[in-house]
Design an enzyme around this catalytic site. Structure first.
Site, PDB file in Angstrom:
ATOM      1  N   LYS A 194       0.558  -2.743  -9.873  1.00 26.88           N
ATOM      2  CA  LYS A 194       0.363  -1.803  -9.464  1.00 26.88           C
ATOM      3  C   LYS A 194      -0.522  -1.005 -10.056  1.00 26.88           C
ATOM      4  O   LYS A 194      -0.436  -0.227 -10.635  1.00 26.88           O
ATOM      5  CB  LYS A 194       1.678  -0.676  -8.912  1.00 26.88           C
ATOM      6  CG  LYS A 194       1.507   0.834  -8.636  1.00 26.88           C
ATOM      7  CD  LYS A 194       3.097   1.377  -8.722  1.00 26.88           C
ATOM      8  CE  LYS A 194       3.802   1.308  -7.543  1.00 26.88           C
ATOM      9  NZ  LYS A 194       4.673   2.315  -7.744  1.00 26.88           N
ATOM     10  N   ASP A 196      14.402   7.577  -2.797  1.00 26.84           N
ATOM     11  CA  ASP A 196      13.617   7.698  -2.104  1.00 26.84           C
ATOM     12  C   ASP A 196      14.481   5.703  -1.250  1.00 26.84           C
ATOM     13  O   ASP A 196      13.882   4.855  -1.286  1.00 26.84           O
ATOM     14  CB  ASP A 196      12.147   7.240  -2.492  1.00 26.84           C
ATOM     15  CG  ASP A 196      11.899   7.195  -1.520  1.00 26.84           C
ATOM     16  OD1 ASP A 196      10.053   6.862  -1.597  1.00 26.84           O
ATOM     17  OD2 ASP A 196      11.927   7.717  -0.374  1.00 26.84           O
ATOM     18  N   VAL A 242       0.432  -1.235  -0.080  1.00 29.98           N
ATOM     19  CA  VAL A 242       0.131  -0.401  -0.177  1.00 29.98           C
ATOM     20  C   VAL A 242       1.447   1.178  -0.240  1.00 29.98           C
ATOM     21  O   VAL A 242       2.159   1.219   0.737  1.00 29.98           O
ATOM     22  CB  VAL A 242      -0.502   0.369   1.587  1.00 29.98           C
ATOM     23  CG1 VAL A 242      -2.120   1.051   1.027  1.00 29.98           C
ATOM     24  CG2 VAL A 242      -1.653  -1.423   1.515  1.00 29.98           C
TER      25      VAL A 242
END
Length: 856
Positions: free
Chosen positions: A542, A638, A522
């Site tokens: 996704k 990230d 999620v």
């Protein structure tokens, strides 16, 4: 089986067949991996012969008279010579046609068929066949156009592979006016259905190519790298494999290697019919150039017709490594990256296991020369080497179904000018430009009619900005996409490398209508579902939220990045769906999920220190590739343990490129951008100055390393203030020299102190306050590899010590006085004494063997 293969390989180098001269030695042993194949159709005709011809390779050719029912002609002539310098007696006879003539063969089993045409200008008083000019075609494809052989001593065999779907196959011979056509022998033989699948990989752009089964092929080259000629006797499908030496450039940079064919083991899904084990039992590899940095390529060069596309089948089999995960290399075609970081260990899970790759090179990517190169991966990933075992170069039929010339069987002309075959590429460019203009008009029309937009099945709004300025838009080809259902989806996929187009209905079925029970992840973009597509492959689906502007931006970024990235340590994009305003990406499924789950919070079995090192090394390789492997470096932005995913073999792969940015150019020092990332992993310099560099990823990776070592979150607000931030806390203990007090308790006693020290030093360097003081990901990778070597050396020393202690204990027990042991009787009364250990007992023999082994 893996252990057996690894033991056999070193021995096989000494006992395998000796390769002395690729031009003089012919392999005459039977292929141990040959499997029976009974063709449904098998027509062998010795044209012009009056009797059956039995060849030394076991083939039997019928004479023209016995096969007369196949031939339709009004005027022909049979000629023969008693002998000649030809490889087979079928070249000593011929049938000559002075007008259009046909052979018709009934197909018992439609499908792939070999067509082999044999030509030799037999000397005869009727016609000088060196002046013959003619064409040969089937009902569907042109095989030869204006063909001739002008040398009286030259013979030729033309081999084709056609997918015959009709009940009859017709071969039509058409001589030029005032000329003649001739043929010495014909072979029409069924081939296995598995020989050519429908899907390959296109070279420009690197993407899935579907539609291989719709083409016809001509064999141009078929090579046995590093080995001798393989004759049809040793190939179940009757093929000939030639040595690669005549095509090898800079021969001093290459060397040959071979092993016993018996050690080659075919995996499930790879038929021995693809290539005999003799092909995989030899290879050409990089030679020892006696230089410090052996950074060179092994190169083969071939003459080709640049007006056609080619199917290149490359055969690989790791017969050079002593262990798994030691060989990584690149493959280039005409200077373009075709395969980056090829890792046969991951693909085959064993040594001496065949693997092949089909790559489609369109005419636009080729010149008059085809150049195949292999070279090192240019990373510290093991042995510096590269191999190639076999190569097949198959010419593909063009858009008018021709394998020779610009005209199809119905007279359709490929090019209006016809002045040069090189104009074909220009025509293709013009067609793509026209498609671009038409597409622009359609987009404008749709923009004016938003109500129609919602009813379209492709080109959702989240895809449009990517088409507007993508430089590779016009580089696609007619058949370069995946198995798309939408014409525009096909074009999009082919130009951006997005692989297969999935309809929304297919993904609904794959995910059980996006069942909440199938959710495996999620994020702000939406959910990730586990799915099973039509071939049984598990995938991660996704599904983005089209209403979220942020989600759209991240999806667009992910597409742009993944369209130009391919690496074994980056999660691969399989396909996409843009139907009904949906934005869905389909990835390879990573069975073992995020690295974070294996460190804490999920009650999974803890990873060993060696496993953690290998995972860290894999992630570092992926980041190093991002920073240096693309044309312009990429900053992930990230990096964290939830974005490092593990497959079923615990191979680490970087994922989630939604925040990624192109690295600064040579003229820039940084990229100015808003701060984005995850708390606990953010580079403090990037946070302060809003200036992004690849060293920001290095900082985040330093946090990951301490997370791996300490098995706790990067940020944990529930802890005392000084412990909340993992990077700061771990660095405090590192400076005190007491880092072993805060590591994962499961590692205590099993982690080698020197390995941990080197690992922690790498993490500490990554967390330097200023980017200029941090190492590159290449340097980080080197340090992690060194930490792994230290751990493995320690484990081996410990094992040796345990073996030595066991051997000494066993030897001492064997030398001790024998003890008398009373044996109980049925009523528990003492019985006669017997010796429990004697000098001839198995225990003593075992001790003796251990002593000898350790002594060696």
């Amino acid at each position: 089986m893996a252990a057996m293969a690894q033991l056999l390989i070193p021995v096989a180098f000494y006992i395998s067949f000796l390769y002395l001269s690729m031009n003089s030695i012919v392999v005459i042993v039977d292929s141990a991996a040959s499997v029976p194949f009974t063709p449904g159709d098998s027509y062998l005709i010795d044209c012009g012969s009056s009797a059956t011809s039995n060849l030394h390779n076991g083939k039997t050719f019928k004479s023209d008279k016995q096969s007369a029912s196949y031939l339709s002609t009004k005027s022909d002539l049979q000629v023969a010579v008693p002998n000649g310098d030809v490889p087979s007696p079928i070249y000593l006879t011929a049938r000559i046609f002075v007008e259009e003539s046909t052979y018709v063969f009934r197909m018992v089993r439609p499908g792939w068929h070999w067509i082999r045409l044999h030509f030799f200008p037999v000397d005869n008083p009727e016609f000088d066949l060196t002046h013959s000019v003619f064409s040969v075609e089937t009902d569907d494809v042109v095989l030869l156009h204006s063909f001739s052989i002008t040398n009286k001593t030259q013979w030729a065999m033309k081999e084709y592979l056609l997918n015959v779907t009709t009940e009859h196959l017709t071969l039509k011979f058409s001589p030029l006016k005032n000329s003649a056509a001739f043929i010495n022998a014909i072979e029409v033989v069924s081939a296995p259905d598995s020989l050519i699948t429908d899907v390959g990989t296109s070279l420009v752009p690197v993407a899935e190519f579907s539609g291989l089964s719709t083409h016809s092929y001509q064999t141009v080259y078929r090579l046995n790298m590093g080995g001798a000629t393989i004759t049809p006797n040793n190939d179940t499908l009757g093929r000939t494999w030639d040595p690669d030496l005549p095509f090898l450039m800079a021969r001093g940079l290459a060397k040959t290697v071979s092993v016993s064919p018996s050690i080659i083991t075919y995996p499930d899904g790879v038929s021995p019919l693809i290539a005999p084990n003799l092909v995989y039992a030899s290879a050409t590899e990089m030679a020892d150039a006696r230089v410090t940095n052996p950074n060179f390529n092994v190169t083969w060069r071939f003459d080709i017709d640049p007006a056609f596309g080619y199917l290149l089948r490359l055969h690989f089999c790791d017969i050079v490594s002593k262990s798994l995960n030691d060989l990584y290399f690149n493959v280039y075609i005409n200077g373009k990256m075709a395969i980056s970081g090829l890792d046969l260990s991951t693909l085959t899970t064993d040594l001496a296991v065949p693997y092949y790759k089909d790559i489609v090179a369109n005419a636009s990517a080729l010149s008059e020369k085809l150049m195949i190169q292999i070279g090192p991966f240019k990373e510290d990933t093991g042995s510096v080497n590269a191999i190639l075992n076999g190569l097949e170069v198959l010419k593909m039929s063009n858009s008018v179904a021709s394998l020779d010339g610009e005209f199809g069987v119905d007279g359709t002309k490929l090019s209006s000018s016809g002045t040069s075959r090189k104009t074909v590429a220009a025509v293709g460019f013009a067609m793509m430009f026209g498609a671009f203009v038409g597409l622009g008009a359609m987009v404008i029309k749709w923009y004016k009619r938003p109500q129609d937009w919602e009813r379209r099945n492709s080109f959702s709004s989240w895809l449009l900005p990517l088409h507007a300025g993508h430089s590779s838009f016009m580089s696609g080809s007619k058949n370069s996409g995946g198995s798309q259902k939408s014409g525009y989806g096909n074009l999009y996929s082919s130009t951006l490398g997005l692989g297969r187009y999935f309809s929304f209905a297919e993904l609904q079925e794959a995910t059980k209508n996006f069942d909440e029970k199938e959710v495996i992840g999620v994020g702000g973009f939406g959910n990730v579902y586990l799915g099973t597509i039509d071939d049984g492959t598990l995938v991660a689906v996704k599904r983005g939220n089209p209403q979220s502007e942020q989600g759209i931006t991240e999806f667009q970024t992910e597409i742009q990045m993944l369209s130009k990235l391919r690496h074994r340590h980056l999660v691969s994009l399989i396909g996409y769906c843009d139907e009904n305003s949906e934005m869905i990406l389909v990835y390879e499924y990573m069975k073992n999920g995020p690295l974070r789950d294996h460190l804490y919070g999920k009650n999974l079995p803890p990873l060993s220190w060696k496993q953690r090192l290998e995972v860290s090394i894999g992630a570092a390789r992926g980041l190093h590739y991002l920073h240096t492997g693309a044309a312009q470096g990429i900053i992930h932005r990230d990096v964290k343990t939830t974005n490092i995913l593990l497959d079923e073999n615990l191979i680490a792969k970087m994922s989630d490129f939604g925040l990624s940015k192109n690295a600064p150019t040579m003229e820039q020092t940084h990229v100015s951008t808003a701060v984005k990332g995850s708390f606990g992993y953010l580079d403090p310099e990037y946070f302060r100055r809003q200036q992004l560099t690849d060293k920001s990823d290095v900082y985040s990776f330093g946090v990951v390393l301490f997370e791996v070592l300490c098995a706790r979150p990067a940020i944990n607000p529930a802890l005392p203030r000084e412990q909340v931030n993992l990077a700061e806390w771990a660095m405090q203990w590192k400076r005190k020299g007491l880092l072993d007090k805060v590591i994962d308790p499961t590692l205590i006693g099993v982690i080698n102190p020197e390995s941990m020290k080197k690992f922690a030093e790498a993490a500490e360097k990554c967390l330097a306050d200023y980017g200029v003081d941090r190492p590159s990901m290449g340097d980080v990778l080197w340090n992690l590899e060194y930490a792994l070597q230290l751990q493995e050396a320690s484990s081996q020393a410990k094992m040796d010590e345990e073996n030595r202690a066991a051997a000494e204990a066993a030897t001492a027990a064997a030398a001790a006085p024998t003890a008398a042991v009373p044996l109980p009787t049925a009523n528990n009364e003492p019985a006669a004494e017997v010796h429990a250990i004697t000098e001839d007992s198995g225990t003593a023999m075992f001790a003796k063997q251990l002593t000898e082994i350790n002594g060696r």
